[in-house]
Design an enzyme around this catalytic site. Structure first.
Site, mmCIF file in Angstrom:
data_model
loop_
_atom_site.group_PDB
_atom_site.id
_atom_site.type_symbol
_atom_site.label_atom_id
_atom_site.label_comp_id
_atom_site.label_asym_id
_atom_site.label_seq_id
_atom_site.Cartn_x
_atom_site.Cartn_y
_atom_site.Cartn_z
ATOM 1 N N LYS A 277 9.101 -5.157 14.679
ATOM 2 C CA LYS A 277 8.931 -3.973 13.687
ATOM 3 C C LYS A 277 9.609 -3.196 15.231
ATOM 4 C CE LYS A 277 7.584 -1.810 11.575
ATOM 5 N NZ LYS A 277 7.538 -1.859 10.192
ATOM 6 N N GLN B 20 1.234 -0.985 -0.037
ATOM 7 C CA GLN B 20 0.146 -0.288 -0.136
ATOM 8 C C GLN B 20 1.171 0.985 0.028
ATOM 9 O OE1 GLN B 20 -4.202 -0.140 2.440
ATOM 10 N NE2 GLN B 20 -2.379 -1.553 3.155
ATOM 11 N N THR C 39 5.723 1.333 13.290
ATOM 12 C CA THR C 39 3.592 1.351 13.780
ATOM 13 C C THR C 39 3.906 1.346 15.564
ATOM 14 O OG1 THR C 39 2.337 -0.746 14.515
ATOM 15 C CG2 THR C 39 5.008 -1.274 14.546
ATOM 16 N N TYR D 290 4.384 -8.953 16.111
ATOM 17 C CA TYR D 290 4.743 -8.194 15.084
ATOM 18 C C TYR D 290 5.309 -6.799 15.572
ATOM 19 C CZ TYR D 290 3.000 -3.935 12.936
ATOM 20 O OH TYR D 290 3.163 -3.121 11.522
#
Length: 301
Positions: A128, A11, A100, A124
């Site tokens: 990150k 994206q 994030t 996750y």
């Protein structure tokens, strides 16, 4: 400027390519051209391209699946950013990397600032955070941009999933006790464009972490209602197919009602004051960006 952009089919990578290619020489690579699980391959590609700047939106983003694939998530999100930073430093190049809101545990009542203590709750989030630490340890000119709840007209995302499910089902129940800022990939790319105009790349004092989201906040439930309201507003005008579920009929549930393998932070709100004060860059409100993205939506897959 010659810029290497990773994850071009994602994206943010796609939006960056569309936004920056008229002003810069963009070398945009997908996962087949740049394997972020292979450190030697990363080194070869960077030394071959020899960019002045690397922008790295590529990531392992399957938050729940990461709980079962921690090594893969760590390789892509934790190790690869450090290798990119090392190779950029050899070229006296700079790095922009995306991180994030999931580096926080969500227990703070107010929006998070960059200096708040991190405490990721998921594989996750930990992967990150490892990427952030790896980049900072290199000491090159860099910006780590923490964003949240990314969606857009390109690729698979929450907005498209909601539209598809609303066309297929008679009822939707959406979590209403997690707060954050839906952030469009187009808004991110436009803000990066302005950032490049303001950033003195070799000024190390500007390097660091910046919160980088659309302004304002809502819940997943609130975001869902806004998506359907925006769709309904333009459906008749554009002869779009009707949805079975209406905006005023979305059920509100708690996080406990919808358990997932990965734990999400209840509060994902990020304060963007540092970004504005340092670079004069401010992203639009999430409502404004949503309206802009909805003008581009033609299909749900």
């Amino acid at each position: 400027m010659k810029i290497l952009v990773t994850g071009v089919h994602g994206q943010v990578g796609h939006a960056l390519l569309q936004t920056l290619r008229d002003q810069h020489e963009i070398v945009a690579l997908d996962r087949t051209q740049l394997d972020l699980t292979d450190a030697d391959a990363i080194r070869r590609v960077v030394q071959t391209v020899r960019p002045a700047l690397i922008i790295n939106p590529a990531a392992y983003t399957a938050v729940d699946k990461a709980e079962a694939e921690p090594a893969l998530a760590h390789a892509i999100n934790g190790v690869a950013p450090g290798v990119l930073a090392q190779e950029a430093a050899k070229l006296n190049a700079a790095l922009i990397h995306f991180s994030t809101d999931y580096v926080f545990d969500g227990n703070k009542e107010a929006p998070y600032v960059e200096t708040d203590a991190v405490n990721p709750l998921s594989v996750y989030g930990r992967s990150k955070l490892a990427g952030e630490v790896a980049i900072q340890s290199v000491g090159l000119p860099h910006l780590i941009l923490r964003t949240s709840w990314v969606y857009g007209s390109h690729g698979k995302n929450f907005l498209k999933t909601i539209l598809r499910l609303s066309a297929e089902r008679d009822q939707l129940n959406i979590v209403a006790d997690q707060w954050g800022a839906p952030t469009s990939s187009d808004a991110i790319a436009t803000a990066v464009k302005h950032l490049l105009d303001a950033w003195q790349i070799q000024e190390l004092s500007q390097s660091g972490i910046y919160h980088f989201t659309n302004n304002g906040s809502t819940t997943w439930h609130g975001f869902t209602c806004a998506i359907l309201q925006a769709y309904e507003a333009q459906a008749e005008r554009l002869s779009l197919p009707p949805l079975k579920v209406k905006a005023d009929a979305i059920g509100a549930i708690t996080t406990a009602d919808y358990p997932t393998p990965a734990v999400r932070p209840r509060n994902s709100r990020l304060n963007q004051a540092k970004l504005n004060q340092t670079f004069g860059v401010t992203l639009p409100t999430w409502e404004q960006s949503l309206q802009e993205v909805m003008q581009q939506i033609q299909r749900f897959d």
